[in-house]
Design an enzyme around this catalytic site. Structure first.
Site, PDB file in Angstrom:
ATOM      1  N   ARG A  31      67.017  25.848  66.693  1.00 39.09           N
ATOM      2  CA  ARG A  31      67.045  25.343  68.101  1.00 39.09           C
ATOM      3  C   ARG A  31      66.949  26.686  68.945  1.00 39.09           C
ATOM      4  O   ARG A  31      67.542  27.704  68.640  1.00 39.09           O
ATOM      5  CB  ARG A  31      68.219  24.369  68.323  1.00 39.09           C
ATOM      6  CG  ARG A  31      68.245  23.237  67.654  1.00 39.09           C
ATOM      7  CD  ARG A  31      69.346  22.336  68.218  1.00 39.09           C
ATOM      8  NE  ARG A  31      69.354  21.274  67.318  1.00 39.09           N
ATOM      9  CZ  ARG A  31      68.550  20.200  67.406  1.00 39.09           C
ATOM     10  NH1 ARG A  31      67.407  20.313  68.109  1.00 39.09           N
ATOM     11  NH2 ARG A  31      68.641  19.205  66.481  1.00 39.09           N
ATOM     12  N   ASP A  32      66.356  26.624  69.935  1.00 44.79           N
ATOM     13  CA  ASP A  32      65.961  27.613  70.924  1.00 44.79           C
ATOM     14  C   ASP A  32      67.207  28.073  71.561  1.00 44.79           C
ATOM     15  O   ASP A  32      68.033  27.001  71.904  1.00 44.79           O
ATOM     16  CB  ASP A  32      64.706  27.566  71.804  1.00 44.79           C
ATOM     17  CG  ASP A  32      64.366  28.867  72.623  1.00 44.79           C
ATOM     18  OD1 ASP A  32      63.253  29.319  72.407  1.00 44.79           O
ATOM     19  OD2 ASP A  32      65.054  29.190  73.323  1.00 44.79           O
ATOM     20  N   ILE A  33      67.621  29.186  71.690  1.00 42.83           N
ATOM     21  CA  ILE A  33      68.972  29.673  72.424  1.00 42.83           C
ATOM     22  C   ILE A  33      68.765  29.159  73.950  1.00 42.83           C
ATOM     23  O   ILE A  33      69.965  29.067  74.474  1.00 42.83           O
ATOM     24  CB  ILE A  33      69.179  30.958  72.358  1.00 42.83           C
ATOM     25  CG1 ILE A  33      70.830  31.375  72.141  1.00 42.83           C
ATOM     26  CG2 ILE A  33      68.581  31.994  73.165  1.00 42.83           C
ATOM     27  CD1 ILE A  33      71.111  32.718  71.661  1.00 42.83           C
ATOM     28  N   ASN A  89      52.952  31.557  71.860  1.00 44.18           N
ATOM     29  CA  ASN A  89      52.401  32.889  72.691  1.00 44.18           C
ATOM     30  C   ASN A  89      51.948  33.984  72.129  1.00 44.18           C
ATOM     31  O   ASN A  89      52.482  34.275  70.936  1.00 44.18           O
ATOM     32  CB  ASN A  89      53.828  33.153  73.845  1.00 44.18           C
ATOM     33  CG  ASN A  89      54.150  31.786  74.613  1.00 44.18           C
ATOM     34  OD1 ASN A  89      53.170  31.234  75.027  1.00 44.18           O
ATOM     35  ND2 ASN A  89      55.134  31.542  74.696  1.00 44.18           N
ATOM     36  N   VAL A  98      59.216  37.732  71.224  1.00 46.05           N
ATOM     37  CA  VAL A  98      59.790  38.117  69.931  1.00 46.05           C
ATOM     38  C   VAL A  98      58.672  38.169  69.107  1.00 46.05           C
ATOM     39  O   VAL A  98      57.560  37.060  69.108  1.00 46.05           O
ATOM     40  CB  VAL A  98      60.938  36.909  69.548  1.00 46.05           C
ATOM     41  CG1 VAL A  98      61.268  37.304  68.004  1.00 46.05           C
ATOM     42  CG2 VAL A  98      62.157  36.853  70.271  1.00 46.05           C
ATOM     43  N   HIS A 102      55.793  32.501  66.243  1.00 44.32           N
ATOM     44  CA  HIS A 102      56.703  30.979  66.155  1.00 44.32           C
ATOM     45  C   HIS A 102      56.071  30.057  67.040  1.00 44.32           C
ATOM     46  O   HIS A 102      55.516  30.330  67.982  1.00 44.32           O
ATOM     47  CB  HIS A 102      58.181  31.520  66.763  1.00 44.32           C
ATOM     48  CG  HIS A 102      58.254  32.207  68.109  1.00 44.32           C
ATOM     49  ND1 HIS A 102      57.964  33.720  67.973  1.00 44.32           N
ATOM     50  CD2 HIS A 102      58.101  31.753  69.325  1.00 44.32           C
ATOM     51  CE1 HIS A 102      58.021  33.820  69.239  1.00 44.32           C
ATOM     52  NE2 HIS A 102      57.933  33.076  69.694  1.00 44.32           N
ATOM     53  N   HIS A 104      56.583  27.101  69.266  1.00 50.57           N
ATOM     54  CA  HIS A 104      57.854  26.366  70.272  1.00 50.57           C
ATOM     55  C   HIS A 104      57.488  24.732  69.907  1.00 50.57           C
ATOM     56  O   HIS A 104      56.169  24.557  70.413  1.00 50.57           O
ATOM     57  CB  HIS A 104      57.783  26.638  71.650  1.00 50.57           C
ATOM     58  CG  HIS A 104      58.131  28.012  72.018  1.00 50.57           C
ATOM     59  ND1 HIS A 104      59.172  28.569  72.440  1.00 50.57           N
ATOM     60  CD2 HIS A 104      57.121  29.161  71.885  1.00 50.57           C
ATOM     61  CE1 HIS A 104      59.007  29.664  72.894  1.00 50.57           C
ATOM     62  NE2 HIS A 104      57.941  30.140  72.235  1.00 50.57           N
TER      63      HIS A 104
HETATM   64  P1  5GP Z   1      58.484  33.558  73.188  1.00 54.30           P
HETATM   65  O1  5GP Z   1      58.809  34.184  74.433  1.00 54.30           O
HETATM   66  O2  5GP Z   1      58.538  35.010  72.179  1.00 54.30           O
HETATM   67  O3  5GP Z   1      57.290  33.058  72.950  1.00 54.30           O
HETATM   68  O4  5GP Z   1      59.915  33.204  72.405  1.00 54.30           O
HETATM   69  C1  5GP Z   1      60.913  33.473  72.150  1.00 54.30           C
HETATM   70  C2  5GP Z   1      62.057  32.374  72.080  1.00 54.30           C
HETATM   71  O5  5GP Z   1      62.973  32.824  71.437  1.00 54.30           O
HETATM   72  C3  5GP Z   1      62.450  32.244  73.657  1.00 54.30           C
HETATM   73  O6  5GP Z   1      62.394  31.061  73.811  1.00 54.30           O
HETATM   74  C4  5GP Z   1      63.931  32.417  73.532  1.00 54.30           C
HETATM   75  O7  5GP Z   1      64.943  31.523  74.148  1.00 54.30           O
HETATM   76  C5  5GP Z   1      64.226  32.494  71.780  1.00 54.30           C
HETATM   77  N1  5GP Z   1      65.314  33.271  71.484  1.00 54.30           N
HETATM   78  C6  5GP Z   1      65.498  34.787  71.868  1.00 54.30           C
HETATM   79  N2  5GP Z   1      66.572  35.109  71.012  1.00 54.30           N
HETATM   80  C7  5GP Z   1      67.013  34.100  70.415  1.00 54.30           C
HETATM   81  C8  5GP Z   1      68.327  34.019  69.504  1.00 54.30           C
HETATM   82  O8  5GP Z   1      69.046  34.859  69.265  1.00 54.30           O
HETATM   83  N3  5GP Z   1      68.380  32.706  68.904  1.00 54.30           N
HETATM   84  C9  5GP Z   1      67.515  31.703  69.391  1.00 54.30           C
HETATM   85  N4  5GP Z   1      68.020  30.472  68.515  1.00 54.30           N
HETATM   86  N5  5GP Z   1      66.487  31.687  69.902  1.00 54.30           N
HETATM   87  C10 5GP Z   1      66.284  32.875  70.635  1.00 54.30           C
END
Ligand code: 5GP
Ligand code: ZN
Length: 116
Positions: A31-33, A89, A98, A102, A104
């Site tokens: 799950r996303d944080i 993304n 990150v 991944h 979403h």
């Molecule tokens: P991006 O912006 O790279 O497409 O998505 C990265 C996602 O990772 C974001 O939606 C963010 O909320 C999530 N995220 C960042 N750090 C953590 C973490 O430590 N744990 C979890 N579960 N999600 C994270």
């Protein structure tokens, strides 16, 4: 960012905790944080791949497995028929923060189309 300082590789190694809801030979999901929908799950490959630009032909099965994971998670959560969104993304301009690819998976939220 290399695999050594990659947040998602640390989650894969168990060094950082996450609410893991799915595991296969090639992928895990947690799950996303900072959820943007009632269900917001991140599906990642076990293999460190930094961005879509770094996906090689040999990775096609791994990347495909992220989508079969999305399908299974949506089915189990009960919203596969009503619909859901999957997004990946690529690089900063698209909002990637990150650098370990991944998907979403966003469910149980209405998405207007076309946007706006
Ligand atoms: P991006 O912006 O790279 O497409 O998505 C990265 C996602 O990772 C974001 O939606 C963010 O909320 C999530 N995220 C960042 N750090 C953590 C973490 O430590 N744990 C979890 N579960 N999600 C994270
Ligand atoms: Zn990584």
């Amino acid at each position: 960012m290399s695999r050594d300082d990659c947040l998602f590789c640390k989650i894969l190694a168990g060094d950082i905790s996450a609410d893991i809801i799915y595991e296969s030979d090639t992928a895990i999901a947690f799950r996303d944080i900072n959820p943007q929908a009632p269900t917001h799950v991140l599906i990642i490959p076990r293999k460190h791949i930094s961005t879509i630009n770094d996906i090689e032909t040999e990775d096609e099965a791994i990347v495909g497995s992220l989508y079969t994971a999305a399908k299974q998670i949506a089915q189990q959560a009960g919203f596969s028929d009503v619909g859901y969104r999957v997004v990946m993304n690529c690089n900063e301009a698209a909002g990637q923060t990150v650098f370990h690819i991944h998907l979403h998976l966003l469910g149980e939220r209405a998405f207007a189309w076309p946007p706006g």
